[in-house]
Every structure is written in structure tokens, then in C-alpha cells.
Design a protein around this motif. Structure first.
Motif, PDB file in Angstrom:
ATOM      1  N   ALA A   1       0.826  -1.208   0.000  1.00 48.33           N
ATOM      2  CA  ALA A   1       0.000   0.000   0.000  1.00 48.33           C
ATOM      3  C   ALA A   1       0.858   1.255   0.000  1.00 48.33           C
ATOM      4  CB  ALA A   1      -0.937  -0.017   1.204  1.00 48.33           C
ATOM      5  N   LEU A   2       1.962   1.239   0.729  1.00 50.69           N
ATOM      6  CA  LEU A   2       2.867   2.393   0.760  1.00 50.69           C
ATOM      7  C   LEU A   2       3.549   2.590  -0.591  1.00 50.69           C
ATOM      8  CD1 LEU A   2       4.388   1.801   4.297  1.00 50.69           C
ATOM      9  CD2 LEU A   2       3.129   3.848   3.599  1.00 50.69           C
TER      10      LEU A   2
ATOM     11  N   GLU B   1       3.906   5.563  -5.866  1.00 51.41           N
ATOM     12  CA  GLU B   1       3.823   5.576  -7.327  1.00 51.41           C
ATOM     13  C   GLU B   1       2.784   6.567  -7.837  1.00 51.41           C
ATOM     14  OE1 GLU B   1       5.831   4.203  -9.431  1.00 51.41           O
ATOM     15  OE2 GLU B   1       7.011   3.303  -7.810  1.00 51.41           O
ATOM     16  N   ARG B   2       1.681   6.732  -7.115  1.00 56.78           N
ATOM     17  CA  ARG B   2       0.635   7.628  -7.623  1.00 56.78           C
ATOM     18  C   ARG B   2       0.803   9.069  -7.155  1.00 56.78           C
ATOM     19  NH1 ARG B   2      -2.564   4.300  -4.103  1.00 56.78           N
ATOM     20  NH2 ARG B   2      -2.972   5.351  -2.126  1.00 56.78           N
TER      21      ARG B   2
ATOM     22  N   ASN C   1       8.820  11.907   1.533  1.00 59.52           N
ATOM     23  CA  ASN C   1       8.470  11.290   2.816  1.00 59.52           C
ATOM     24  C   ASN C   1       8.157   9.806   2.664  1.00 59.52           C
ATOM     25  OD1 ASN C   1       8.762  13.497   4.608  1.00 59.52           O
ATOM     26  ND2 ASN C   1       6.811  14.349   3.922  1.00 59.52           N
ATOM     27  N   LEU C   2       7.403   9.462   1.634  1.00 63.75           N
ATOM     28  CA  LEU C   2       7.084   8.054   1.403  1.00 63.75           C
ATOM     29  C   LEU C   2       8.347   7.260   1.063  1.00 63.75           C
ATOM     30  CD1 LEU C   2       3.777   8.479  -0.612  1.00 63.75           C
ATOM     31  CD2 LEU C   2       3.995   7.346   1.621  1.00 63.75           C
ATOM     32  N   GLY C   3       9.248   7.879   0.314  1.00 59.42           N
ATOM     33  CA  GLY C   3      10.506   7.214  -0.001  1.00 59.42           C
ATOM     34  C   GLY C   3      11.326   6.914   1.242  1.00 59.42           C
ATOM     35  N   ASN C   4      11.357   7.861   2.176  1.00 57.51           N
ATOM     36  CA  ASN C   4      12.088   7.645   3.426  1.00 57.51           C
ATOM     37  C   ASN C   4      11.436   6.545   4.259  1.00 57.51           C
ATOM     38  OD1 ASN C   4      14.183   9.458   3.072  1.00 57.51           O
ATOM     39  ND2 ASN C   4      13.061  11.175   3.978  1.00 57.51           N
ATOM     40  N   ILE C   5      10.107   6.518   4.261  1.00 61.46           N
ATOM     41  CA  ILE C   5       9.406   5.459   4.981  1.00 61.46           C
ATOM     42  C   ILE C   5       9.768   4.093   4.402  1.00 61.46           C
ATOM     43  CG2 ILE C   5       7.109   4.437   5.318  1.00 61.46           C
ATOM     44  CD1 ILE C   5       6.046   7.332   5.626  1.00 61.46           C
TER      45      ILE C   5
ATOM     46  N   GLY D   1       1.946  14.645   7.299  1.00 56.24           N
ATOM     47  CA  GLY D   1       1.213  15.892   7.464  1.00 56.24           C
ATOM     48  C   GLY D   1       1.699  17.030   6.608  1.00 56.24           C
ATOM     49  N   MET D   2       2.499  16.743   5.563  1.00 54.04           N
ATOM     50  CA  MET D   2       3.090  17.801   4.736  1.00 54.04           C
ATOM     51  C   MET D   2       2.460  17.902   3.354  1.00 54.04           C
ATOM     52  SD  MET D   2       7.122  17.359   5.726  1.00 54.04           S
ATOM     53  CE  MET D   2       7.639  17.363   7.441  1.00 54.04           C
ATOM     54  N   GLY D   3       1.258  17.376   3.216  1.00 53.53           N
ATOM     55  CA  GLY D   3       0.546  17.460   1.950  1.00 53.53           C
ATOM     56  C   GLY D   3       0.743  16.231   1.090  1.00 53.53           C
ATOM     57  N   GLY D   4      -0.280  15.936   0.277  1.00 51.92           N
ATOM     58  CA  GLY D   4      -0.182  14.800  -0.618  1.00 51.92           C
ATOM     59  C   GLY D   4      -1.501  14.070  -0.750  1.00 51.92           C
ATOM     60  N   LYS D   5      -1.500  13.062  -1.595  1.00 48.75           N
ATOM     61  CA  LYS D   5      -2.732  12.350  -1.925  1.00 48.75           C
ATOM     62  C   LYS D   5      -3.134  11.294  -0.896  1.00 48.75           C
ATOM     63  CE  LYS D   5      -2.275  12.812  -6.963  1.00 48.75           C
ATOM     64  NZ  LYS D   5      -2.162  12.066  -8.246  1.00 48.75           N
ATOM     65  N   THR D   6      -2.166  10.801  -0.128  1.00 44.95           N
ATOM     66  CA  THR D   6      -2.447   9.673   0.763  1.00 44.95           C
ATOM     67  C   THR D   6      -2.292  10.080   2.224  1.00 44.95           C
ATOM     68  OG1 THR D   6      -1.597   8.169  -0.943  1.00 44.95           O
ATOM     69  CG2 THR D   6      -1.947   7.260   1.248  1.00 44.95           C
TER      70      THR D   6
END
Length: 283
Positions: free
Chosen positions: A23-24, A29-30, A39-43, A233-238
Motif C-alpha cells: 500500500a505504501l 507511485e501515484r 516522505n514516502l521514499g524515506n518510509i 502531514g506535509m501534503g499529498g494524496k495519501t
């Protein structure tokens, strides 16, 4: 038995389940927001480091919470609690886990994640002779955004949606989104929150078997992600990876809603103890 429970705790805190990771990755990707992708890349990198080096993916290894489905014919019923407490102590040293059990009066840390009614153990007696233990390490930041609403029956499911969306919006980045939301509806105040926390044990993408509830889960997920809170919390679609709702009957005069917020590190593992002493550990 203790070593098997320690292994389940290790699995939970060092290896994020595959459904959560998928899911992450899909969220990454989207995403077209550069900060959100960062942020997602770091996660995702933290998850990979946890897996390859067998270390906790987050410094907050949480409060250990166990859901025990205890077969009434199991020969080990009288020993399980002691095993869970000792496994918690052993895991704290061996994995290691951050000591997170603090006396509410003195502020003193026990140093081994045990204390009065800690680790938290929820018991359910079930037919059979096996014992199934779900391990749920629950971080403090996301737990701070959990909430209870005692709605009126007239507010109904529209009130549930409004309460959840407003709470997620108000919390913003505090629970380390993208989050997974557990929602318990019905029962009393205490039971709705217990249902909500237990809902987090379901896999990301797994819908409630009741199609009416499943539809509400999907609607809420869409509304929450439309908020634009985004990863950390820094903006984005998910903002949320999933929404899980569990229900039970309620009193005619009340409409309890428990909300438990889980961070992106949606950790869990399971242990099954068979009556002959054989043990299975899985996610």
C-alpha cells in the motif's frame, strides 16, 4: 513458548507486513507531490533497513498489546499471561525495544516494558484447544489521536463519518500518516474502542464482510484522502492507507464510536500454540 512470543514481537517491530508495504509503494507511485514522495521514499527505506538489519523500523516500539483467543480446552491457559510478561521483558533486552512503561504518579520508567497491567492483554475465550495470540505494538504518537464519540442515534452513520474526518483533519501530521484507522461502532464506550483497536489486525485492503459496512469503509477512506494532509502531514494524496470498521449491537439511546489511529508503521504478528506444545509464528 516464551522464545516463540519474543520472535513474534521481533517480527512485528522489524518487519512491516507485506500488505502495508504494498500500500505504501502504491501511494508512492501515484503521488505527484515532491514532498510527499520524499516522505514516502524515506518510509520505504526505513522499512527495508528494518528487514535487512533486523532492527526496529521506528524508535517508538510502542506499548505491547496482545489479543489472546484462548481455547477453553487448552492445557496452557494458566501459563499464557506469565509467558507474555516474560517475553516482553526478554524482547526489550534482546531486540531491543525502547522502554515505554511509565508510572503515572512518579513518572518512573520500569525499564522493561512491564508494569501495572502492562503489557496490555485482551482475553477472549473461544471453543477448542489452541491459543492464538495477536501482537500489536502501538506507538504513543498515533495513540494520542485516538478518540471516543458518544453520538445520538439520530446522528447515525453520517455522524460517524463527520466525527472521523474531523478528527483526522485536526490531528494532521501528529500520528505520522499515512495512517490506518480502526473504528468500532456500537456496544458501550469501552467496547467500541476495543473493537476499533482489534480492527487494526485486519490486512490493508481487507474489507468488512458486511457489504454495507465495507461501502462505508471505502467512502471514509476516499473522504480522508481528499483532505490533503498527506504523508507526515506535509501534503499529498495519501493521508490514510485504509479504514477498518467493526460493529456490534448498541443501546437504543446511544451510538458509541471508538476511533483508534495507527501510524504508517502498522505492525502486527501472530502466534498459535497447539495443545501438543507446537508453536507457529506468522504475520
Amino acid at each position: 513458548m516464551i522464545d516463540a512470543i519474543v520472535e513474534a514481537i521481533r517480527l512485528a517491530v522489524t518487519r512491516i507486513p507485506d500488505d502495508v508495504v504494498s500500500a505504501l509503494r502504491e501511494a508512492y507511485e501515484r503521488e505527484d507531490n515532491d514532498v510527499a514522495r520524499f516522505n514516502l521514499g524515506n518510509i520505504l527505506r526505513a522499512i527495508e533497513i528494518g528487514r535487512t538489519e533486523s532492527i526496529p523500523v521506528c524508535q517508538d516500539t510502542g506499548t505491547l498489546t496482545f489479543f489472546v483467543e484462548a481455547g477453553v480446552e487448552s492445557p496452557f491457559l494458566g501459563e499464557v499471561k506469565d509467558w507474555l510478561v516474560e517475553a516482553t521483558r526478554k524482547a526489550t533486552t534482546e531486540i531491543p525495544l525502547r522502554p515505554n512503561a511509565v508510572d503515572v504518579l512518579t513518572g518512573e520508567n520500569s525499564g522493561d516494558n512491564t508494569g501495572k497491567d502492562v503489557p496490555v492483554i485482551h482475553w477472549e475465550l473461544v471453543p477448542g484447544d489452541a491459543i492464538r495470540i495477536a501482537v500489536l505494538p502501538k506507538g504513543g504518537g498515533s495513540e494520542n489521536c485516538s478518540a471516543l464519540a458518544m453520538l445520538t442515534p439520530g446522528e447515525g452513520w453520517e455522524g460517524v463519518k463527520r466525527f472521523v474526518v474531523e478528527k483526522v483533519k485536526a490531528c494532521g501530521g501528529k500520528p505520522c500518516p499515512p495512517v490506518v484507522l480502526g473504528i468500532g461502532v456500537g456496544g458501550g464506550a469501552d467496547y467500541s474502542l476495543l473493537l476499533a483497536k482489534k480492527a487494526l489486525l485486519r490486512r490493508v485492503g481487507e474489507r468488512n464482510p458486511d457489504e454495507r459496512i465495507a461501502e462505508i469503509e471505502g467512502e471514509l477512506l476516499e473522504e480522508i484522502n481528499a483532505l490533503g494532509v498527506g504523508p507526515m502531514g506535509m501534503g499529498g494524496k495519501t493521508t490514510a492507507l485504509d479504514v477498518k470498521i467493526e460493529v456490534t449491537h448498541r443501546h437504543p439511546a446511544s451510538f458509541p464510536v471508538g476511533l483508534i489511529v495507527q501510524c504508517w508503521a502498522n505492525r502486527r504478528a501472530f502466534v498459535r500454540i497447539k495443545p501438543d506444545g507446537r508453536v507457529e509464528v506468522w504475520q
